[in-house]
Design an enzyme around this catalytic site. Structure first.
Site, PDB file in Angstrom:
ATOM      1  N   ASP A   1     -65.888  -1.993 -30.567  1.00 29.82           N
ATOM      2  CA  ASP A   1     -66.461  -0.705 -30.171  1.00 29.82           C
ATOM      3  C   ASP A   1     -65.850  -0.305 -28.840  1.00 29.82           C
ATOM      4  O   ASP A   1     -65.048  -1.041 -28.272  1.00 29.82           O
ATOM      5  CB  ASP A   1     -67.993  -0.785 -30.108  1.00 29.82           C
ATOM      6  CG  ASP A   1     -68.480  -1.881 -29.182  1.00 29.82           C
ATOM      7  OD1 ASP A   1     -68.036  -1.919 -28.013  1.00 29.82           O
ATOM      8  OD2 ASP A   1     -69.291  -2.713 -29.611  1.00 29.82           O
TER       9      ASP A   1
ATOM     10  N   MET B   1     -76.529   0.659 -17.828  1.00 26.25           N
ATOM     11  CA  MET B   1     -77.024   1.743 -18.695  1.00 26.25           C
ATOM     12  C   MET B   1     -78.165   2.503 -18.017  1.00 26.25           C
ATOM     13  O   MET B   1     -79.158   2.843 -18.656  1.00 26.25           O
ATOM     14  CB  MET B   1     -77.498   1.170 -20.042  1.00 26.25           C
ATOM     15  CG  MET B   1     -76.384   0.501 -20.835  1.00 26.25           C
ATOM     16  SD  MET B   1     -77.003  -0.522 -22.213  1.00 26.25           S
ATOM     17  CE  MET B   1     -77.569  -2.006 -21.335  1.00 26.25           C
TER      18      MET B   1
ATOM     19  N   LYS C   1     -69.540   4.313 -31.422  1.00 25.20           N
ATOM     20  CA  LYS C   1     -69.586   5.766 -31.582  1.00 25.20           C
ATOM     21  C   LYS C   1     -68.189   6.343 -31.417  1.00 25.20           C
ATOM     22  O   LYS C   1     -67.479   6.018 -30.470  1.00 25.20           O
ATOM     23  CB  LYS C   1     -70.506   6.378 -30.526  1.00 25.20           C
ATOM     24  CG  LYS C   1     -71.959   6.120 -30.785  1.00 25.20           C
ATOM     25  CD  LYS C   1     -72.799   6.633 -29.611  1.00 25.20           C
ATOM     26  CE  LYS C   1     -74.204   6.057 -29.701  1.00 25.20           C
ATOM     27  NZ  LYS C   1     -74.928   6.141 -28.443  1.00 25.20           N
TER      28      LYS C   1
END
Lengths: 246, 246
Positions: A35, A168, A57
């Site tokens: 990813d 995050m 994504k």
């Protein structure tokens, strides 16, 4: 032939910060699930001939759900293939590595874990900020900012002292700053946001709890970014260089 | 020629867990300062022709004092040499890397830092224990047990929850266990001691706060060891294997 799964911590993004064991696992892989958080620039060179599956994504597409990733890992290994799950940072630092190990074990698939350089320590370091420093900080706490902290967590984070590293956490930064202040952390406590660590676009924003939200409104930091709260943020200043780099 | 210093995080001891950047710095080094915490088995192969200086404790000898290490780094670099300081784990996790960077900067010597795989995350992982795990722990605190914790630190560590990882803590374990219990942590809270991570002699002792001191009296764990306190210690049990290995 018996297949197996290797979870590889790819480090913070720089292709040179993967381990020798990680490179070896990729070189021997039949299938690589990757990813955008892992180091993917040289993946064709590192895993020549392997099937590459992007489970992150991509523009216009959703990420592959975690359970589907686990299903893919197990299914390919049961076909007798050598499967690598390449991750950013370390598989056990908010990497859901434990879940993937569990899925393999339940299915009877051999699984090993190759640790990696975690962004929680290395990205602050890339900005010249040591998470521990003699006489300044003898402990550090790493947390995910994906979900806002509870009042209890905020109170004890303030009380504990030491360095706080939040991954995050750009989206929940206003909540974090207000919460730390509400529980008594000084407005003068230094805070840094390090964006895109180890990339050409690495940028460090330094302020204090009292000023960071104004700075953020100006610079608009983007993910991925690592937030550091604590006196260690001031360490690079003593070297007289803006972002800790030589 | 202008010399320079590179601090290299060598990882937790396994020669395969150094990074590509670390290997490259060693391959180009004229001088390597190392100690027993870094991966030294293959150092002759990795840094062929380099002067090797052991600055750690060797039988019958004391370790070279930190200020003397800094003086050596600077002096050799000022002679125009490429100097590597090879460390265990990551240079900024209780590695005194910040002090060595500072000494170089003060002397006008160019210095770079290559991060490494920290033992704080990877050694628990080698025993099958993830420092974070969904629904179990969303934060972890890493501390040095070299000096006993204060009452305030103990109270907030208990209050914060999450995973606690203590490095260099075997000597102060009785104080830690008594302190955590005194501030209300349950006697049933799991605790693991992982000795000699990634070596052939790796050994994991699992118990709970109520029982660990009796277990320690039996097994007599030796340094280096990593202590993990928290519910994540139970994660490997769910895989049905004693020490988390396949």
């Amino acid at each position: 032939p018996r297949g197996h799964v290797t979870l590889v911590g790819g480090g913070p993004g720089d292709a040179e910060l993967i381990t020798l064991a990680g490179r070896r696992a990729l070189a021997e892989a039949d299938v690589v699930l990757h990813d955008r958080l892992g180091p993917t620039d040289r993946i064709d060179e590192w895993a020549p001939g392997a099937e590459l599956i992007d489970v992150g994504k991509t523009p216009g597409h959703h990420a592959v759900p975690q359970r589907e990733i686990e299903r893919l890992l197990v299914a390919r290994a049961l076909e007798g293939l050598r499967v690598v799950r390449l991750k950013g940072g370390d598989p056990f630092v908010f990497g859901r590595g434990g879940e993937e190990v569990h899925a393999c074990r339940v299915a009877g698939v051999p699984v090993t874990v190759v640790p990696g350089v975690t962004s929680a320590v290395s990205v602050p370091g890339a900005a010249g900020i040591p998470v521990t420093h003699r006489e300044v900080s003898r402990a550090f706490t790493v947390a995910s900012g994906h979900v806002p902290f509870s009042e209890e967590e905020l109170a004890h984070l303030v009380g504990l002292g030491g360095t706080l590293v939040v991954l995050m956490g750009v989206g929940t930064l206003p909540h974090l700053v207000a919460g730390l202040r509400r529980h008594g952390m000084a407005a003068e406590m230094p805070i840094a946001i390090v964006e895109r660590g180890f990339s050409a676009g690495q940028r460090t924003t330094v302020s204090d709890l009292g000023g960071i939200l104004h700075r953020v409104a100006e610079v608009r930091p983007a993910s991925p970014a690592v937030i550091v709260v604590g006196e260690v943020v001031r360490v690079p200043e003593t070297f007289g260089c803006e972002d800790g780099r030589p």
